[in-house]
Design a protein around this motif. Structure first.
Motif, mmCIF file in Angstrom:
data_model
loop_
_atom_site.group_PDB
_atom_site.id
_atom_site.type_symbol
_atom_site.label_atom_id
_atom_site.label_comp_id
_atom_site.label_asym_id
_atom_site.label_seq_id
_atom_site.Cartn_x
_atom_site.Cartn_y
_atom_site.Cartn_z
ATOM 1 N N ILE A 147 -1.058 9.827 -0.667
ATOM 2 C CA ILE A 147 0.034 9.654 0.294
ATOM 3 C C ILE A 147 -0.466 9.925 1.706
ATOM 4 C CG2 ILE A 147 2.248 10.608 1.083
ATOM 5 C CD1 ILE A 147 2.885 11.070 -1.948
ATOM 6 N N LEU A 148 -1.176 11.028 1.887
ATOM 7 C CA LEU A 148 -1.671 11.408 3.213
ATOM 8 C C LEU A 148 -2.692 10.410 3.753
ATOM 9 C CD1 LEU A 148 -1.967 15.254 2.688
ATOM 10 C CD2 LEU A 148 -0.298 14.049 4.139
ATOM 11 N N ALA A 149 -3.402 9.737 2.863
ATOM 12 C CA ALA A 149 -4.443 8.792 3.280
ATOM 13 C C ALA A 149 -3.906 7.393 3.569
ATOM 14 C CB ALA A 149 -5.529 8.706 2.200
ATOM 15 N N THR A 150 -2.650 7.137 3.241
ATOM 16 C CA THR A 150 -2.080 5.801 3.398
ATOM 17 C C THR A 150 -1.155 5.768 4.609
ATOM 18 O OG1 THR A 150 -2.166 5.507 0.998
ATOM 19 C CG2 THR A 150 -0.772 3.978 2.242
ATOM 20 N N PRO A 151 -1.504 4.991 5.619
ATOM 21 C CA PRO A 151 -0.657 4.920 6.816
ATOM 22 C C PRO A 151 0.795 4.578 6.476
ATOM 23 C CG PRO A 151 -2.743 3.819 7.217
ATOM 24 C CD PRO A 151 -2.698 4.142 5.746
ATOM 25 N N GLY A 152 1.702 5.409 6.983
ATOM 26 C CA GLY A 152 3.126 5.169 6.807
ATOM 27 C C GLY A 152 3.757 5.774 5.576
ATOM 28 N N ALA A 153 2.959 6.156 4.577
ATOM 29 C CA ALA A 153 3.508 6.614 3.301
ATOM 30 C C ALA A 153 4.156 7.993 3.388
ATOM 31 C CB ALA A 153 2.420 6.615 2.230
ATOM 32 N N LEU A 154 3.648 8.858 4.241
ATOM 33 C CA LEU A 154 4.190 10.214 4.316
ATOM 34 C C LEU A 154 5.662 10.216 4.702
ATOM 35 C CD1 LEU A 154 3.770 13.243 4.090
ATOM 36 C CD2 LEU A 154 2.933 13.233 6.451
ATOM 37 N N LEU A 155 6.055 9.375 5.604
ATOM 38 C CA LEU A 155 7.460 9.333 6.029
ATOM 39 C C LEU A 155 8.371 8.935 4.869
ATOM 40 C CD1 LEU A 155 9.432 9.669 8.392
ATOM 41 C CD2 LEU A 155 9.109 7.248 8.872
ATOM 42 N N ILE A 156 7.912 8.030 4.034
ATOM 43 C CA ILE A 156 8.696 7.602 2.873
ATOM 44 C C ILE A 156 8.860 8.769 1.902
ATOM 45 C CG2 ILE A 156 8.740 6.049 0.864
ATOM 46 C CD1 ILE A 156 6.993 4.208 2.892
ATOM 47 N N ASP A 199 0.822 -1.207 0.000
ATOM 48 C CA ASP A 199 0.000 0.000 0.000
ATOM 49 C C ASP A 199 0.858 1.260 0.000
ATOM 50 O OD1 ASP A 199 -2.258 -1.638 0.059
ATOM 51 O OD2 ASP A 199 -2.636 -1.312 2.205
ATOM 52 N N MET A 200 1.928 1.261 0.814
ATOM 53 C CA MET A 200 2.815 2.430 0.856
ATOM 54 C C MET A 200 3.519 2.639 -0.483
ATOM 55 S SD MET A 200 4.459 2.421 4.693
ATOM 56 C CE MET A 200 4.490 0.662 5.043
ATOM 57 N N VAL A 201 4.005 1.558 -1.086
ATOM 58 C CA VAL A 201 4.679 1.673 -2.382
ATOM 59 C C VAL A 201 3.707 2.247 -3.414
ATOM 60 C CG1 VAL A 201 5.757 0.402 -4.299
ATOM 61 C CG2 VAL A 201 6.333 -0.166 -1.915
ATOM 62 N N LEU A 202 2.507 1.720 -3.453
ATOM 63 C CA LEU A 202 1.523 2.217 -4.415
ATOM 64 C C LEU A 202 1.138 3.666 -4.126
ATOM 65 C CD1 LEU A 202 -0.708 -0.952 -4.779
ATOM 66 C CD2 LEU A 202 0.924 -0.035 -6.448
ATOM 67 N N ALA A 203 1.096 4.037 -2.858
ATOM 68 C CA ALA A 203 0.730 5.411 -2.492
ATOM 69 C C ALA A 203 1.741 6.419 -3.007
ATOM 70 C CB ALA A 203 0.579 5.536 -0.981
ATOM 71 N N VAL A 204 3.025 6.092 -2.953
ATOM 72 C CA VAL A 204 4.060 7.045 -3.377
ATOM 73 C C VAL A 204 4.415 6.908 -4.850
ATOM 74 C CG1 VAL A 204 5.000 7.284 -1.035
ATOM 75 C CG2 VAL A 204 6.003 5.621 -2.609
ATOM 76 N N THR A 205 3.756 6.013 -5.558
ATOM 77 C CA THR A 205 3.989 5.838 -6.986
ATOM 78 C C THR A 205 3.159 6.853 -7.762
ATOM 79 O OG1 THR A 205 4.463 3.482 -6.716
ATOM 80 C CG2 THR A 205 3.825 4.218 -8.921
ATOM 81 N N LYS A 206 3.835 7.801 -8.403
ATOM 82 C CA LYS A 206 3.148 8.820 -9.209
ATOM 83 C C LYS A 206 2.684 8.166 -10.494
ATOM 84 C CE LYS A 206 2.606 13.491 -9.863
ATOM 85 N NZ LYS A 206 1.695 13.516 -10.961
ATOM 86 N N LEU A 230 -1.255 16.621 -8.997
ATOM 87 C CA LEU A 230 -0.475 16.621 -7.764
ATOM 88 C C LEU A 230 -1.379 16.490 -6.545
ATOM 89 C CD1 LEU A 230 2.244 16.829 -6.347
ATOM 90 C CD2 LEU A 230 1.992 19.332 -6.436
ATOM 91 N N SER A 231 -2.535 17.121 -6.574
ATOM 92 C CA SER A 231 -3.441 17.051 -5.421
ATOM 93 C C SER A 231 -3.931 15.631 -5.172
ATOM 94 C CB SER A 231 -4.627 18.005 -5.607
ATOM 95 O OG SER A 231 -5.348 17.667 -6.775
ATOM 96 N N ALA A 232 -4.185 14.866 -6.217
ATOM 97 C CA ALA A 232 -4.621 13.471 -6.059
ATOM 98 C C ALA A 232 -3.473 12.624 -5.511
ATOM 99 C CB ALA A 232 -5.115 12.911 -7.387
ATOM 100 N N TYR A 233 -2.286 12.874 -6.014
ATOM 101 C CA TYR A 233 -1.098 12.147 -5.572
ATOM 102 C C TYR A 233 -0.832 12.391 -4.089
ATOM 103 C CZ TYR A 233 3.929 11.013 -5.360
ATOM 104 O OH TYR A 233 5.170 10.506 -5.019
ATOM 105 N N THR A 234 -0.819 13.634 -3.697
ATOM 106 C CA THR A 234 -0.522 13.949 -2.299
ATOM 107 C C THR A 234 -1.644 13.489 -1.373
ATOM 108 O OG1 THR A 234 -1.311 16.226 -2.604
ATOM 109 C CG2 THR A 234 1.073 15.829 -2.823
ATOM 110 N N ALA A 235 -2.885 13.546 -1.836
ATOM 111 C CA ALA A 235 -4.008 13.055 -1.017
ATOM 112 C C ALA A 235 -3.869 11.563 -0.753
ATOM 113 C CB ALA A 235 -5.343 13.357 -1.701
#
Length: 163
Positions: free
Chosen positions: A101-110, A81-88, A94-99
């Motif tokens: 990331i913010l919605a996926t636990p742990g992804a923001l730190l990556i 889930d984190m890998v997919l969240a940070v995959t552009k 950009l707003s969909a991408y960052t949303a």
């Protein structure tokens, strides 16, 4: 990571092999970036799952590994889930991408560790001025949308399972 999942050493090996022939914008081995992001996650207090996702964070986006490989990999769903969240995704706002990331636990730190390494002045210094200027603005915009403006990190950036 436990059970029948790949351990961090195995994840690192897969990532290094997958990106072995790739270089970054400065012509450096791309695996240096992966190692820096994984280390950035570690020093920021990230969990093993977040470190594993850091090793794989660009694998799909850069076509180093396929989405099918990730789906079938012996990894916890949270890592996937984190890998997919940070995959552009191509053409993604950009707003969909960052949303995501913010919605996926742990992804923001990556993403925070990724942006920190991408914006490292020593790394940017070897690029031509127009590329450097464009990337600095791009990274600042992403940081702002993620609430990372000013270099401050939100308290909830860690994996909720590893507070």
């Amino acid at each position: 990571m436990t059970g029948n999942h790949l351990n961090l050493t195995q994840v690192e090996a897969f990532a290094r092999q997958a990106h072995a022939t790739q270089t970054d914008k400065a012509g450096r081995p791309y695996t240096e970036h992966l190692a820096a992001v994984a280390e950035g996650v570690r020093v920021r207090g990230g969990s093993d799952r977040q470190i594993a996702a850091a090793w794989l964070h660009d694998a799909i986006e850069d076509d180093a590994l396929s989405a099918r490989w990730l789906a079938e990999a012996a990894l916890p769903q949270g890592v996937k889930d984190m890998v997919l969240a940070v995959t552009k995704r191509p053409g993604e706002e950009l707003s969909a991408y960052t949303a995501r990331i913010l919605a996926t636990p742990g992804a923001l730190l990556i993403k925070e560790a990724d942006l920190a390494h991408n914006a490292d002045p020593a790394r940017l210094a070897v690029l031509d001025e127009s590329t450097r200027t464009r990337l600095i603005a791009k990274y600042a915009q992403v940081r702002a949308q993620l609430g990372l403006a000013g270099g401050e990190s939100p308290a909830d950036r860690k994996d909720s399972a590893n507070p």
